[in-house]
Design a protein around this motif. Structure first.
Motif: not given
Length: 534
Positions: A2-7, A41-42, A50-54, A172-174
């Motif tokens: 996920t791009p940070r600006r859209t988080l 998530l996040g 950074s958050v990538t839900p799924g 995933t959270v980084t």
């Protein structure tokens, strides 16, 4: 990824969706019989980088184990800490086992190759088969544990068995921190707080990834640390507090226990001995520290700026050397704070001369100087940090002096009083706190960017942020709770989260979700009308 600006937008949408699922009123979706909706998530505080839900969530069960590297003592200790957090509410045994003894569950893993995560970063991966927390260093595992616990329902914080299910959203959270210094200060001088009360505050700070506990150990109203070579500092100078009362002080063993406990939560204790002003407790304890050789009476009021060590006397520097030597020996951390603010009874020449004498003493005993930002009006030692507590209305000249010091190599810790001072009243009707810096509601406390606070200060010169909690009007843990929460989580987010995630509308929803968690932890927080509390 996920791009940070859209988080912020993503988290707002997910939180609103989660709120709809949890609603019980007319027109809201029915609550699933199996329990609360999985928290997105996040959707935690501080916001992750950074958050990538799924994918499907992981559900803790009676067979869940916490897996650790058997060869790493710190990983095992963090595993025990995590299991200890989760056992009471889940009722599950959650054994802490060697990584090769089980599969699935919650794996805490140190990876020497994960250098991009730094000392405090982590990666959290969650799916139906389990949760893996990876870090480069133990502090990163500990910070990741705080994200993991916030992904679980708030009831997990209770100390009695609660109904589940206990689910962690898939994905995933980084995450890595924006600033290395993320502090909270507790003033134990105006009112004394016991070791157990300080430990309670340490645990609250840990949830929000704070890594520095600044203890304000001396002031006009009380001296709070035993110094063997000057015993009356604690015995007499620590015998009272604002408004009278018994005061108190920490024995050396008490202080060691605070340091040990803070270290177990990956927090570094920064002790402060405020000087040359704010020293009436010392001046009352030893007559020779006064220029006229007459001991001052103990002080229980709240005025500032009237006291000063006697700068021309050599005994002053014997005193400073002894205090710094003994305190440095008790403090494994890098820093020792020498105060330096509101020295109105010290001439500028004497102030500069005093700082020239005292800063090398701190270095002699292996510590790095921190001082309030008035230190920049003298000559900050190489490597020193200056803690800025000015206001929006602070003069441009004073702001530029601090910024110039930052450009010249002095690290700046930002604690603007009209944003970050947790003892400021929320509104005129707040029964506790002060208002000399103005009223500081939750949005004002959160909605500023450290990178733009001081014109001309490059972000590379910012060491981090700190939220001070002064205690002129605060004498109980309940008072600390009410003033620190919910503002402290916002300052913690400013220190941890990337600037791109900074968004009030997203934050207020994530903060609202912290309400039930704080209640479960026994924190009687201020229910600001600016936040739509769950």
């Amino acid at each position: 990824m996920t791009p940070r600006r859209t988080l912020p937008l993503l988290l707002s949408s997910l939180l609103l969706a989660g709120a709809a699922l949890s609603g019980s009123g007319s027109g809201a979706a029915a609550e699933p019989a199996a329990g609360p909706a999985v928290r997105p998530l996040g959707a935690v505080v501080p916001a992750p980088a950074s958050v990538t839900p799924g994918g499907e969530p992981y559900t803790l069960g009676r067979g869940t184990a916490v897996r650790v590297d058997s060869a790493d003592r710190e990983s095992r200790a963090i595993g025990r800490y995590l299991a200890g957090l989760l056992r009471p509410a889940t009722g599950y045994p959650l054994p802490v086992v060697d990584d090769d003894a089980a599969r699935g569950g919650i794996l805490l893993r140190l990876d020497p190759r994960a250098t991009a995560l730094g000392d405090e970063g982590y990666e959290l991966r969650s799916g139906p088969g389990g949760v893996t927390l990876t870090a480069h260093a133990p502090a990163g595992l500990f910070r990741g544990v705080q994200t993991l616990r916030q992904q679980l329902p708030a009831a997990v914080e209770r100390r009695t068995v609660q109904s589940g299910p206990w689910r962690i959203a898939g994905g995933t959270v980084t995450d890595t921190p924006r600033f290395a210094y993320r502090g909270a200060m507790l003033d134990v001088s105006r009112h004394f707080f016991t070791v157990d009360q300080v430990k309670r505050y340490i645990d609250q700070l840990a949830l929000y990834k704070i890594n520095k506990l600044h203890l304000h150990l001396s002031d006009d109203q009380g001296w709070r640390i035993a110094i063997d070579s000057w015993p009356r500092l604690a015995a007499h100078g620590g015998s009272t507090q604002v408004g009278g009362g018994p005061g108190g002080f920490y024995s050396k063993d008490d202080y060691r226990e605070i340091v040990r406990y803070a270290a177990s939560r990956y927090q570094e204790v920064v002790p402060e001995i405020d000087m040359p002003g704010h020293t009436n407790a010392a001046l009352a304890s030893y007559a020779e520290l006064n220029c006229d050789g007459v001991a001052r009476p103990l002080y229980t009021g709240t005025e500032v700026g009237f006291s000063s060590l006697c700068v021309p006397k050599e005994v002053t520097y014997d005193f400073v050397d002894d205090v710094v030597r003994e305190l440095a020996a008790l403090t494994p951390g890098r820093y020792l704070h020498i105060g330096g603010d509101e020295a109105h009874s010290t001439s500028h020449a004497d102030y500069a001369a005093f700082m020239d004498r005292v800063q090398p003493v701190v270095a002699k005993y292996g510590k790095t100087v921190i001082g309030w930002h008035q230190l920049t009006g003298a000559r900050p030692a190489p490597g020193a940090l200056a803690q800025y507590w000015g206001l929006d209305r602070t003069s441009a000249a004073e702001k530029e002096r601090v910024a110039a010091a930052g450009r010249a190599g002095t690290g700046i810790v930002l604690s603007p009083a009209d944003r970050a001072y947790l003892d400021m009243k929320y509104t005129k009707d707040t029964p506790l706190g002060l208002s000399w810096a103005g009223y500081v509601e939750v949005r004002r406390s959160y909605d500023w960017d450290p990178a733009t606070l001081l014109p001309g200060l490059p972000e590379t010169a910012i060491a981090g942020v700190e939220a001070p909690l002064w205690t002129e009007t605060l004498s109980e843990s309940a008072h600390l709770d009410r003033m620190a929460f919910p503002r402290l989580p916002g300052i913690a987010e400013l220190g941890w989260s990337p600037a791109a995630t900074h968004d009030w509308e997203s934050y207020r929803l994530r903060l609202a979700a912290q309400g039930p968690r704080l209640s479960a932890l026994g924190v009687d927080f201020h229910r600001s009308p600016q936040v739509p509390w769950e």
